[in-house]
Design an enzyme around this catalytic site. Structure first.
Site, PDB file in Angstrom:
ATOM      1  CE  LYS A  10     -30.077 -47.738  40.557  1.00  0.00           C
ATOM      2  NZ  LYS A  10     -30.220 -49.194  40.372  1.00  0.00           N
ATOM      3  CB  SER A  31     -33.840 -49.639  39.511  1.00  0.00           C
ATOM      4  OG  SER A  31     -32.588 -50.160  39.981  1.00  0.00           O
ATOM      5  CB  SER A  76     -31.246 -52.573  38.283  1.00  0.00           C
ATOM      6  OG  SER A  76     -32.479 -52.869  38.888  1.00  0.00           O
TER       7      SER A  76
END
Length: 539
Positions: free
Chosen positions: A58, A132, A156
Site C-alpha cells: 500500500k 482504503s 481498510s
C-alpha cells in the site's frame, strides 16, 4: 521458475489494464534481477518461507526506492529504507512489485478517494473495490500479487477483501510494527495482509510477526464457539441470506453458534468518526492539509479538518465511554471464541458512492470500525456470492486470538473450487450434480486463451476442453465451490472421456476443472470460435 512467475505477473498487469491499481511499479528488469539473486540464496539452503511470492505494498508504507505518497502526490517523499514490515517481507523471500493506490491518507472504505483514480472492483468494474487499501486488495484478487500489505484503522484491510473475494487479515493492534507507515490514527493503526487463502495470510503474518502470532495458550483445534448477532441490521438485498448460509456452514463444520448482544461493539464503532478519536487523524496530517488545501480530496479534507472544532474535554469523555464499552464487549467475548459477522453491509457501485460519498462510506464500516478501538483481532474471509458479487464474513476475537481465528476460518475453507464449461453450467441438465453436493456458484469467468473446446457425441451433449500449445482461445466458464466431501463424491462419478485436472483462468489463477482425453476429440467439431458452450447451443 521464479523469473517466469515475475514475467507472468507483468503480462497479467498489461492484460487486465487496471492502471489505477498501482501508484509506482518497480521496473520488470529490476524485479527479475532481484529474483535471480533470491534464487541463489534459496539454492544455497537459506530458509525463505515466502520464497517467490510476489507482493504489493500500500502506498502509505515505505518501500525503499519508491516514493511514499499516501495517495497524495504533493505529500510524497522518498524513504531511505523499507518500513520494517516490508524489510521482513523481503527477508522471508518475497519480491515487491510496487506500491498500490489507496483512499488518500488511508481515510475511506470505498477506494475512490484518490487522484490516481478510483480503483474498480476486481469482479465487476462498475462497482467499488472498497478501501482504503483498494489497490493492494485488487492486485491480489486479479492474480497479479500473491500477497499484499495494506493498513487497517477502521476496516481498510477487511472491507476490500470482502468486496473482492479474498482474505483480509487484521492482526491484533501492536503485533506488527507501524514504523515507516504514514499514520491515520497512530494509536490504533495496523498493518494488514491480503492473500487468496487463509493459510497464505497466516504464513505471511508468521513471517512478519514471529512467535507472538500464536497468542498465549492456543494450541489449535476446536470445537469452536461462535457468537452471531440476533439481527445484523440493514443489509443489501440477498446479504442476510448469504450470511445465514455462512453461519450454517460453520455450524455444519462443528462450531457451536450462539446469539450475542452486539450493541457495545456497534456503540464503540460509532465513536471512531462521530466522537473525538477522529482528531488523531488531524494530528497525523492536519498541518499538511491546511497548507495544501487544493491538493487533497475534498471528502478526506472534510473528515479530517472537522476535528479542529472538537473541544479537548470530548477526548476524555469518549475515552471513559470507550472503557465502559470495552468492559461490556470483553464480557461478550468471554462467552465465545469469536464473533462471526458480515464483513460489511453492501456493495455500492461507483455511481452510488459518487452520489453519496459520505453516507455510502459510513455504512460500509458498521462491523469493522470498532475492532481497533477495542484492541481486537479480526479476519475477513470469502463466503460465496450475493447478487453475483463476492460476499464475505469476518471473525472477530480478543487480542492475540489471531491464530485461533485462522484455525476457525479453515474449518470451512476446506472447499474446492471447480471450473465447469458445459452441461454443469447453471441452467444446464447436469447442474444438479453440483448443487446436490453442496456446490455454490462463485463467478462467471473465462479460461486463459490457451484452450480448444470440442462438441462431444455424448448424452446429454457435453463439450471437451483441452489445453493446446498454441492458437488457443479463451473459453467461457463458471467457477463453483464444493465441500471437500462433496467434491470427492462428484469426481468419483465423472465418466470418461472427461477428467478433472487443473484449468488456468484468465486472471492467472488455477482451479480444478473439466478436461477431456485427447482420444475423444477425433471427429468432435472444434467450437472454440463460439467462445463457449452456451454460445454454441444458441447458434
Amino acid at each position: 521458475m521464479i523469473r517466469e512467475r515475475v514475467r507472468a505477473a507483468y503480462r497479467r498487469i498489461e492484460q487486465v489494464d487496471r492502471p489505477e491499481v498501482w501508484i509506482d511499479l518497480q521496473p520488470e528488469d529490476e524485479v527479475l534481477a532481484e529474483a535471480a539473486a533470491l534464487h541463489v540464496r534459496f539454492a544455497a539452503g537459506e530458509p525463505l518461507p515466502l520464497y517467490g511470492r510476489l507482493a504489493a505494498v500500500k502506498g502509505n508504507i515505505d518501500v525503499a526506492g519508491l516514493p511514499t505518497t499516501a495517495g497524495c502526490p504533493a505529500f510524497a517523499y522518498r524513504p531511505a529504507e523499507d518500513a520494517p514490515v516490508v524489510a521482513r517481507l523481503r527477508a522471508a523471500g518475497a519480491l515487491v512489485l510496487g506500491t498500490t493506490n489507496l483512499d488518500q491518507f488511508a481515510t475511506g472504505l470505498v477506494g475512490t478517494r484518490s487522484p490516481y483514480g478510483a480503483v474498480r472492483n476486481a469482479v465487476d468494474p462498475a462497482y467499488i473495490s472498497g478501501g482504503s487499501s483498494s489497490g493492494s486488495a485488487v492486485a491480489v484478487a486479479l492474480g497479479i500479487a500473491d500477497v499484499a500489505l495494506g493498513t487497517d484503522t477502521a476496516g481498510s484491510g477487511r472491507v476490500p477483501a470482502a468486496l473482492n473475494g479474498i482474505v483480509g487479515l487484521k492482526p491484533t493492534p501492536g503485533l506488527l510494527p507501524t514504523a515507516g507507515v504514514v499514520p491515520a490514527c497512530r494509536s490504533i493503526d495496523c498493518v494488514s495482509i491480503f492473500a487468496r487463502t487463509v493459510a497464505e495470510a497466516e504464513l505471511t503474518l508468521r513471517c512478519l510477526a514471529g512467535p507472538p502470532f500464536a497468542g498465549p495458550g492456543f494450541a489449535g483445534g476446536g470445537p469452536f464457539r461462535i457468537g452471531v448477532p440476533g439481527s445484523p441490521g440493514p443489509l443489501e438485498d440477498g446479504w442476510a441470506e448469504a450470511f445465514a448460509a455462512a453461519v450454517a456452514d460453520y455450524a455444519a463444520a462443528g462450531a457451536t453458534v450462539t446469539t450475542v448482544d452486539l450493541s457495545p461493539f456497534l456503540s464503540a464503532a460509532r465513536l471512531l468518526y462521530e466522537g473525538s478519536f477522529v482528531a488523531e487523524r488531524y494530528t497525523a496530517v492536519g498541518e499538511f492539509l491546511e497548507k495544501h488545501p487544493d491538493e487533497v480530496d475534498p471528502n478526506v479534507a472534510a473528515i479530517i479538518t472537522a476535528a479542529r472544532a472538537l473541544p479537548a474535554h470530548r477526548v476524555f469523555e469518549d475515552q471513559a465511554t470507550l472503557a465502559e464499552l470495552k468492559s461490556e464487549a470483553d464480557a461478550v467475548l468471554s462467552t465465545v471464541d469469536a464473533l462471526l459477522l458480515p464483513t460489511t453491509t453492501g456493495h455500492p457501485t461507483l455511481a452510488e458512492v459518487a452520489a453519496d460519498p459520505i453516507g455510502a462510506n459510513a455504512a460500509l464500516g458498521r462491523f469493522t470500525n470498532f475492532a481497533n478501538l477495542l484492541g481486537l483481532s479480526a479476519l475477513a474471509v470469502p463466503a460465496g456470492t450475493a447478487g453475483g458479487l463476492p460476499f464475505g464474513v469476518m471473525f472477530v476475537g480478543p487480542a492475540h486470538a489471531d491464530a485461533k481465528l485462522a484455525a476457525l476460518a479453515r474449518t470451512v475453507e476446506t472447499r474446492v473450487r471447480l471450473a465447469v464449461v458445459g452441461a454443469h453450467l447453471r441452467g444446464q441438465p447436469l447442474n444438479h450434480e453440483l448443487t446436490s453436493r453442496g456446490g455454490r456458484f462463485v463467478a462467471a469467468v473465462s479460461t486463459a486463451p490457451e484452450y480448444h473446446l470440442h462438441a462431444l457425441a455424448t448424452t446429454p451433449p457435453k463439450p471437451g476442453l483441452v489445453r493446446v500449445p498454441a492458437g488457443g482461445a479463451a473459453i467461457a466458464a463458471e467457477v463453483w465451490d464444493l465441500p471437500v466431501s462433496g467434491f470427492g463424491a462428484f469426481v468419483a462419478g465423472v465418466p470418461a472421456p472427461l477428467t478433472i485436472g487443473r484449468v488456468l483462468l484468465a486472471d492467472g489463477s488455477e482451479v480444478s476443472g473439466f478436461l477431456c482425453e485427447p482420444v475423444a476429440l477425433d471427429g468432435a467439431p472444434d467450437i472454440s470460435g463460439k467462445g463457449g458452450w452456451l454460445a454454441h447451443l444458441r447458434s
